[in-house]
Each structure stands twice: as structure tokens, then as C-alpha cells.
Enzyme design. Structure first.
Site, PDB file in Angstrom:
ATOM      1  CB  SER A 229       2.927   5.140   5.583  1.00 53.68           C
ATOM      2  OG  SER A 229       2.151   4.181   4.876  1.00 53.68           O
ATOM      3  CG  ASP A 230       7.922   3.802   1.270  1.00 51.22           C
ATOM      4  OD1 ASP A 230       7.195   3.206   0.446  1.00 51.22           O
ATOM      5  OD2 ASP A 230       9.129   4.010   1.071  1.00 51.22           O
ATOM      6  CD1 TRP A 231       2.035  -0.192  -0.944  1.00 45.47           C
ATOM      7  CD2 TRP A 231       2.316   1.992  -0.584  1.00 45.47           C
ATOM      8  NE1 TRP A 231       1.019   0.489  -1.601  1.00 45.47           N
ATOM      9  CE2 TRP A 231       1.175   1.817  -1.390  1.00 45.47           C
ATOM     10  CE3 TRP A 231       2.678   3.292  -0.217  1.00 45.47           C
ATOM     11  CZ2 TRP A 231       0.394   2.892  -1.843  1.00 45.47           C
ATOM     12  CZ3 TRP A 231       1.907   4.361  -0.665  1.00 45.47           C
ATOM     13  CH2 TRP A 231       0.781   4.156  -1.469  1.00 45.47           C
ATOM     14  N   GLY A 233       5.116   1.222   5.969  1.00 45.05           N
ATOM     15  CA  GLY A 233       5.971   2.043   6.821  1.00 45.05           C
ATOM     16  C   GLY A 233       5.323   2.510   8.107  1.00 45.05           C
TER      17      GLY A 233
END
Length: 840
Positions: A229-231, A233
Site C-alpha cells: 500500500s501507499d503509506w 492507503g
């Protein structure tokens, strides 16, 4: 057994030894930057690091600096995959030095609109150029034994409402534009990871998108790496697991962990799904050498030779500079002028990179002013004038600072020495201090003696601050964040300014205390981020410009360095417009009127308007050039190195001319209503308006003639290029299968050696207006001495004449007559021939 087979066997052995909680523990961050170790199976701690233009490591602080590379737009402007590959090896070397195993790079979203605030971190408006440069960088990093995560998958092409926006894009544009560079990178370079974007695409969030993550990415393209994931996300346990999200970062607070264990036991997520997620995480650990019994993908004895980081950054920057105008051959400045005026805030304080994930603290910075002074030597007369200061925030106070980390009782937990008045700690604190006990940070320093008069101090950050100067309290209050982006505390914080009167020999003892709230941080992990700014007294804005004009009038040559600021180009915010901030346009116009031998250097990561471009002698784009900015600029201006760059994105002449402008969602949705027509694809359909500079534009210090073009159809799969990048063949498909081998002969008709970027486009017959008129199909860099001929050999992929058929869910080959064009840009095509694509 082969190393690959041994690695897979070790993964399966480790997986079989884990129970459900043990498998789930692999799938989320133990902290801000790492996945946990598990001694039971011989698994080491795996560390991630931001890294698009320099590897930060786990500590974001000036006392742990990094080599700062040019911005990714600069790397794309070289049009040189081999140079990108070398940049990747440097990133891997930096990652190993910093103790990181995976870099969160490259960023391969497209320049859909020139307003995208993070475009400096992306490569291009074109999926072919983006894919080729991205694949080369991934190959270089992974040759160094370090993983990559091309990002942000997919359609994260602007920053407004990026956490929640639902991008609506038709399937054909999604396939032919936005997915295309990811597909190229996955098929050619086999990245060990990929990052899911925050946004949704046609409904589902990308951290939960079963169709794109599982069916397209994994089943169709054969991706076997980790999807992270994006942080912050990852938002829903069940949907993320079923949607193929392997790792939810950061931790320890996460949607996985006990939530995923419960979901499996309640029958909401099959155990086989968790096995698949955990298997891919173990495979990544094995590849980077962190799993017992598994040979690393790159053994230590096979790592590339050490890279001279500063030398490579200097070379990359110079090769990326794009010369757009050179009236009368004013450049190179050889012989060097006896009297040179250097003008502009960015000349003395270069902006070497963009804000956000791509920002690192450099090991050192060479400004354009310092670089020119060193290159010219003591015999030259160089005069500097500020001219116009476009910055809307004060720069960090340029003096050593001491930061004390205090608990609630005021007891010191630790200290840190800072080279300037900026504190940036994310995830970890100096000296191993724990965030849990930290209550406040106190920074003390001395404002150095300088001009008498009204100095300014500033506080920039989010939270409560107390600013004192010589014991007097200037500020004791709370600064609130702007906007709803949870990362606003460090991407776009507010600022307050205060006056401070000093004599010409006086100094001031300054203390800035930041009081942390009980829940300090960003989405559950520790963050301390604020700036103590300072500005010495200066003349009025009009006086500054008049001084610059006078200096230019008295000089043999005037070099004006203009650029954007961190408020204009940064992660977390899109651009309101394309004009240079402040009075920089006026400054250039007035300097050019005073001295016709005016050279303008543009220090920006993405397009800006240049209303003065036809009234100056030369225009040189320097992008965000990395930490050796001044040395590279001196190399190019004085002719030691030729400016080798070509535009990776079309630059408009006026804002109103931009084919795609809107980046703000309406009711949470952003419609890509333009379909396939972005960048030069859109410009070539417009009548009555032309861009300032076409995609691919740029020249050097010599001239080139295009003398011959040949194309030979081939049915053989393009295996050689893939083997060069990955060391193994990949299944063929339209993106890799060769359509034709093209040969372009060019000649250097100038008086000095040069470098040319030969670009090949494939044009349609115009009967199908749903297809762009022409598209980049391939490119090559050639070099030749004066009068010499060079031959560019370019393989055109079958995908160059294919379109996605949504009804059939497959690629359709457009048979019949196509035109192969070779030239210097999308708007300057010198040679053409007809190519008949037969029926299968």
C-alpha cells in the site's frame, strides 16, 4: 537446483512452518519503515525507504544525509535508458549504505495535465518513454540486490484529494496510457514490488482493486512480486486481502494483524488468500537476502562496482539539461566572458529537488553561483544580484542549531546538532529516543551578525510553538494545518513571521520550542517536522530588480536563474497555474532589455510559462538538477559538456492552450474525459494553437542532418532487449513482440562532437479518429564527431500499431498502411516511409 528453485523451495519451507497469526504478521509494518523479523524461520527485518531521487533510509534528518539525484523528469529528459540504469545502481548502493532493502521508486504516473504538483517525481507525458526509462532504472536498482516498487499503481496523476478521489477513465485510455508504463516495467524488468495508489479507479480503491491487481497485474502480466500500500492507503481488511494487497504500511496500527486473523477465522477471507500474500512477502525477503536457506537474487560477489555518486549526479544533470533556444550560438560561453552577471534567487540557493517523498537531505549542495565561480576562477569578474525573490516562505535559518528532545518534565532525553533551522524526523528520533516519552523539542541557535535593520524570523509547522529572541517571547500559540491531507503537517504547513531589529554587528539568541500533542504524528507513526526560518534585511522589490538590470547592463553576459518554489511544486498539492512565482517574468524581461546577451536557466521540475522566451538569447532548462547543480550548469554553460536533454513533456505557451487542465475532482470524481488525448497526442489535433515547445524538443551545440530511414518487418519476438535488462526471456506479447526493425542514419554537420536523440513515431492513415495521429514508438541516443555519420537502430514493438478492444478484452492489431517517421521531436519529423502491417 537453480538459485531460483532453491529460493522458492526456501519460501515454501518457511511458509509451511508458520501458523495463521505468523503468516499475517508478515503482511503489515512493524513500524514506519519495516516488516518484522521472525527468528523461527530465519527471517530478517525488511526495511523500505523512499527513493525516487535519493535514498532516505529510516531517518529523515540532515545529520544522516543522502546523495541527492536530479529529479525523475531530468532523468527522463536524458532519453537514455543506460544512464537510467546507472542511476538505479547508485540508488541501490545508497540503499545498502542506509540499511534499506527496498526503495519506493520509480514513480511512473503520467503527466496528464501540466498542473500536476508531483510531476517532477514522474517521468513523462508519454507511456513509451516512461516505461523504457522506468524499466532501466528498476533493472539497475535490482542489479544492486535491492528491490523496487514502481508506483503509484494506477492513475495517480494529480494530487488534489488524492486519498479519496475516484478516477473515472475509459478502459482503452487506461490500457493504452496509464497502465502501459507499468506493463512495460513488469514484463521487461520484473520488479520485486509495486505500490498501490491511494485513489480509486472506476470505483474500487487501488488497494482493493481485484480486477487490476489480481487479474491484470498478476494473471495477465505475470507479476510475482509484492504489492504494498501507499503509506496509510490500506483501509478495509477484507477488501484489501481479496484485492491482492500483500503489505499494509506502516505499522503497528494496521487493517491486517488481528483484524485479518479474525476475518479468516470467520470465513470472510480464505486461508489460501493469506498464503498467497505471505508467500510473496517471503519471496521478496528471499530475493534481498533476508530468508535463511534462500540464495539472494544478487550474491554479494556479483554486486556492481562502486559508483562515484557525486560524479554520476553531475553527469546526469548535465545530460538532462534541455537547450531550447540559442540565438546566435551564444552558448557555450567559450571563451568565458570577462564580466558575468549572475542573477536570481535560484542562482544562489538552487532548488535541487521537489518536496515530499522525493526529498532528501543532500550530502552537500553546489549552487549555480558557486559552480560558476569555481569554474571561471579568480581571473573572471562575476557579479551577483538577487533580482527577485519568489519564495513565499522564509528559508531555514542558516546557522548551526542544537535540538533538545525533552519529556513532559523538561528533562532532556537526547540532543541533536542541526546544520540549519529545520527539524524533520519521521518514524525514528535521534539517539534512539522513543516517541512515547517525547513531549517537546527545543531548538536554540544564534542569528548571525549581518546587515543592520529589520530581520525576519518565522515559524513553520503544525501544533503549538513558542519563539523567543534574546528572552523576549515573539510567539506562543498554535498553528493549524491547511487542507485535509493528513500529510499536510510536513508537506504544506502554515507559517508565521516576526520582525527582529539588529545592528550591523548584533546577534540574537533564538529559542524555538515545539510542544507535541499527545497523539503526535501522522496516522499513528511518529513525526516531528517544523522550520525556524530567517531572512536578513533587503532592499525593496523594485530596487532589487533595478540592481539586477544595472548589473546586466554592465556585463558581457547575463545569466538569470529562475524557477518554481516548494509551494508551487510538491507532493500533496497541485499547481494553481504555470506562471513563475513572484516577479521573475518581469525580471527576465527587464534584464533582457538591458543586455541582449541574456541566458535564462529555468530551475523547475515541470512546465512553466516563458512569455519572454523569444526575447532572450538562450533558454536552458535545468529541471531540479540534484546536489551537483552548479557544477553541472558550469559544465554546460562553458561548453565542457553538451546539454543532452530533450523534453519529456510538451510545454504550453499559455495556460489556456493546455489540452488537459482540470485536476480537481467534482463530488469526489475526476473524469479523464479526454481519453487518449493528453500531451502531444492532444496538441497535434488542435488547430490555431501550438505549444511553446513540442515533446522531444531540444538541441545541443552542433547541428544534425537526417539522411536515411529504413524499416524491415519482423515477426520475431524482441527477446534481446529483455535479456539485456533482466537476464532471462519473458513470454512475448504485443508490448514486447517486434513489429519492425528501423534504421535511421544521421550526420553531425556541426563543428564539434555531439549527441542526438533520434525519435521514431508511428502515424495512422487518419481514417480512425479514435486513435491519436501519431505516437512515439521508439528512440535511441547516438553520438558522432564533426562530419561523422551515426546509425540509430530501433526496434518497434507490435504494440505501436495496436489498440485495446474493450469488447473483446484484447489487443487488436491495426493492419494496413502506417507511416514511420523519424525526427527530433513530435513537431519536427524529418524522414518518413510507409509501412504496411499485414493481416495475421
Amino acid at each position: 537446483m537453480t538459485p531460483d528453485a532453491r529460493r522458492e523451495a526456501a519460501v515454501e519451507t518457511a511458509l509451511a512452518r508458520l501458523d495463521l497469526p505468523g503468516k499475517v504478521a508478515l503482511l503489515a509494518g512493524a513500524d514506519m519503515w519495516s516488516l518484522p523479523a521472525d527468528e523461527r524461520i530465519g527471517l530478517g527485518r525488511l526495511v523500505w525507504s523512499d527513493g525516487p531521487a535519493g535514498v532516505r533510509g529510516e531517518r529523515w534528518t540532515p545529520d544522516d544525509p543522502s546523495v541527492a539525484l536530479p529529479s525523475p523528469t531530468a532523468l527522463a529528459a536524458t532519453w537514455d535508458p543506460e544512464l537510467a540504469r546507472r542511476a538505479g545502481r547508485l540508488l541501490a548502493q545508497e540503499a545498502r549504505r542506509k540499511g534499506a532493502h527496498v526503495v519506493l521508486a520509480p514513480t511512473v504516473n503520467l503527466h496528464r495535465s501540466p498542473r500536476g504538483g508531483r510531476h517532477f517525481e514522474c517521468y513523462s507525458e508519454d507511456p513509451v518513454l516512461t516505461g523504457e526509462i522506468g524499466a532501466a532504472l528498476v533493472a539497475g536498482v535490482q542489479e544492486g540486490g535491492v528491490g523496487t516498487t514502481p508506483k503509484h499503481f494506477v492513475a495517480n496523476d494529480s494530487e488534489t484529494e488524492r486519498y479519496t478521489v475516484d478516477v473515472r477513465v475509459d478502459e482503452r485510455a487506461l490500457r493504452e496510457l496509464y497502465l502501459a508504463p507499468f506493463e512495460t516495467i513488469v514484463r521487461k524488468a520484473r520488479p520485486w514490488g509495486l505500490m498501490a495508489a491511494y485513489n480509486g479507479v472506476n470505483g474500487p480503491s487501488m488497494s482493493e482493486h481485484q480486477e487490476l491487481n489480481n487479474r491484470v497485474l498478476r494473471e495477465e502480466w505475470g507479476f510475482d512480486g509484492v504489492l504494498v500500500s501507499d503509506w496509510t492507503g490500506a483501509r478495509d481488511t477484507v477488501r484489501a486481502a481479496l484485492g491482492g494487497l500483500d503489505v499494509a504500511m506502516p505499522g503497528p496500527a494496521t487493517v491486517y494483524g488481528e483484524h485479518l486473523v479474525r476475518a479468516v477465522r470467520e470465513g470472510l477471507v480464505p486461508g489460501s488468500v493469506v498464503d498467497g500474500l505471505a508467500r510473496r512477502v517471503l519471496r521478496l525477503a528471499a530475493r534481498v537476502g533476508l530468508l535463511a536457506g534462500a540464495p539472494a537474487a544478487v550474491p554479494a560477489e556479483q554486486l556492481p562496482a562502486p559508483v562515484d555518486g557525486e560524479a554520476l549526479v553531475r553527469e546526469l544533470a548535465a545530460r538532462s539539461f534541455v537547450l531550447l533556444r540559442n540565438q546566435g550560438g551564444i552558448l557555450p560561453l567559450a571563451p568565458a566572458p570577462a564580466r558575468l552577471a549572475v542573477i536570481g534567487a535560484a542562482a544562489a540557493e538552487a532548488r535541487i529537488g521537489g518536496g515530499g517523498s522525493a526529498q532528501v537531505f543532500p550530502t552537500r549542495v553546489v549552487s549555480p553561483l558557486d559552480g560558476l565561480r569555481a569554474a571561471l576562477g579568480p581571473g573572471a569578474e562575476l557579479v551577483y544580484e538577487l533580482g527577485s525573490d519568489p519564495r513565499t516562505h522564509l528559508s531555514p535559518l542558516a546557522a548551526d542549531c542544537t535540538a533538545e528532545l525533552l519529556d513532559a518534565d523538561g528533562t532532556a532525553l537526547g540532543t541533536a546538532v542541526l546544520p540549519e533551522g529545520e527539524v524533520r524526523w519521521l518514524g525514528t528520533l535521534p539517539g534512539g529516543v522513543a516517541f512515547g516519552g517525547l513531549s517537546r523539542v527545543r531548538v536554540t541557535t544564534t542569528v548571525p551578525a549581518g546587515p543592520a535593520g529589520r530581520h525576519q524570523l518565522s515559524v513553520r509547522g503544525v501544533g503549538r510553538f513558542r519563539l523567543e529572541a534574546d528572552g523576549a517571547v515573539l510567539f506562543d500559540d498554535v498553528l493549524l494545518p491547511v487542507g485535509e491531507d493528513p500529510a499536510a503537517a510536513f508537506l504544506n504547513p502554515p507559517e508565521r513571521r516576526f520582525d527582529l531589529e539588529l545592528t550591523d554587528t548584533g546577534t540574537a539568541e533564538v529559542t524555538l520550542t515545539h510542544f507535541l500533542p499527545e497523539a503526535a504524528g501522522f496516522a499513528g507513526f511518529g513525526l516531528v517536522s517544523f522550520t525556524l526560518g530567517h531572512a536578513a534585511p533587503t532592499a525593496s522589490a523594485e530596487e532589487l530588480i533595478e540592481r539586477a538590470v544595472a548589473a546586466a547592463r554592465a556585463a558581457e553576459v547575463a545569466v538569470v536563474v529562475v524557477g518554481t518554489t516548494e509551494e508551487v511544486e510538491s507532493e500533496g498539492v497541485d499547481r494553481a497555474g504555470l506562471r513563475l512565482p513572484g516577479r521573475q517574468d518581469e525580471l527576465v524581461a527587464r534584464v533582457a532589455a538591458a543586455n541582449p546577451r541574456t541566458v535564462v536557466v529555468v530551475n523547475s521540475g515541470a512546465p512553466v510559462l516563458m512569455p519572454w522566451r523569444e526575447s532572450v538569447a538562450a533558454v536552458l532548462l535545468a529541471w531540479f538538477p540534484g546536489q551537483q547543480a552548479g557544477e553541472a550548469l558550469a559544465d554546460v554553460l562553458l561548453g565542457t559538456v553538451e546539454p543532452g536533454g530533450r523534453l519529456p513533456t510538451t510545454w504550453p505557451a499559455e495556460e489556456a492552450d493546455s489540452p488537459v487542465w482540470e485536476v480537481s475532482p467534482t463530488d469526489g470524481r475526476l473524469d479523464y474525459s479526454e481519453g487518449l488525448f493528453i500531451g502531444y497526442r492532444a496538441w497535434q489535433r488542435r488547430s490555431g494553437a501550438a505549444p511553446a515547445y513540442w515533446f522531444g524538443s531540444g538541441t545541443g551545440y552542433t547541428d544534425w542532418s537526417y539522411e536515411g530511414l529504413e524499416a524491415r518487418l519482423t515477426g520475431e519476438a524482441r527477446q534481446s532487449e529483455e535479456a539485456r535488462l533482466t537476464g532471462e526471456a519473458r513470454p512475448t506479447d504485443g508490448s514486447a513482440e517486434a513489429l519492425a526493425e528501423v534504421t535511421v542514419r544521421v550526420r553531425n554537420t556541426g563543428a564539434r562532437p555531439g549527441r542526438e536523440v533520434v525519435q521514431v513515431y508511428v502515424a495512422t492513415d487518419g481514417s480512425d479518429r479514435s486513435r491519436p495521429d501519431r505516437q512515439l514508438a521508439g528512440f535511441a541516443v547516438v553520438e558522432a564527431g564533426p562530419g561523422e555519420q551515426a546509425t540509430a537502430r530501433i526496434t518497434l514493438p507490435l504494440r505501436a500499431v495496436q489498440s485495446w478492444d474493450p469488447a473483446a478484452q484484447t489487443w487488436r492489431t491495426n493492419t494496413g498502411v502506417h507511416t514511420v517517421e523519424a525526427g527530433r521531436s513530435a513537431g519536427d519529423r524529418r524522414l518518413a516511409l510507409a509501412l504496411v502491417v499485414p493481416q495475421d
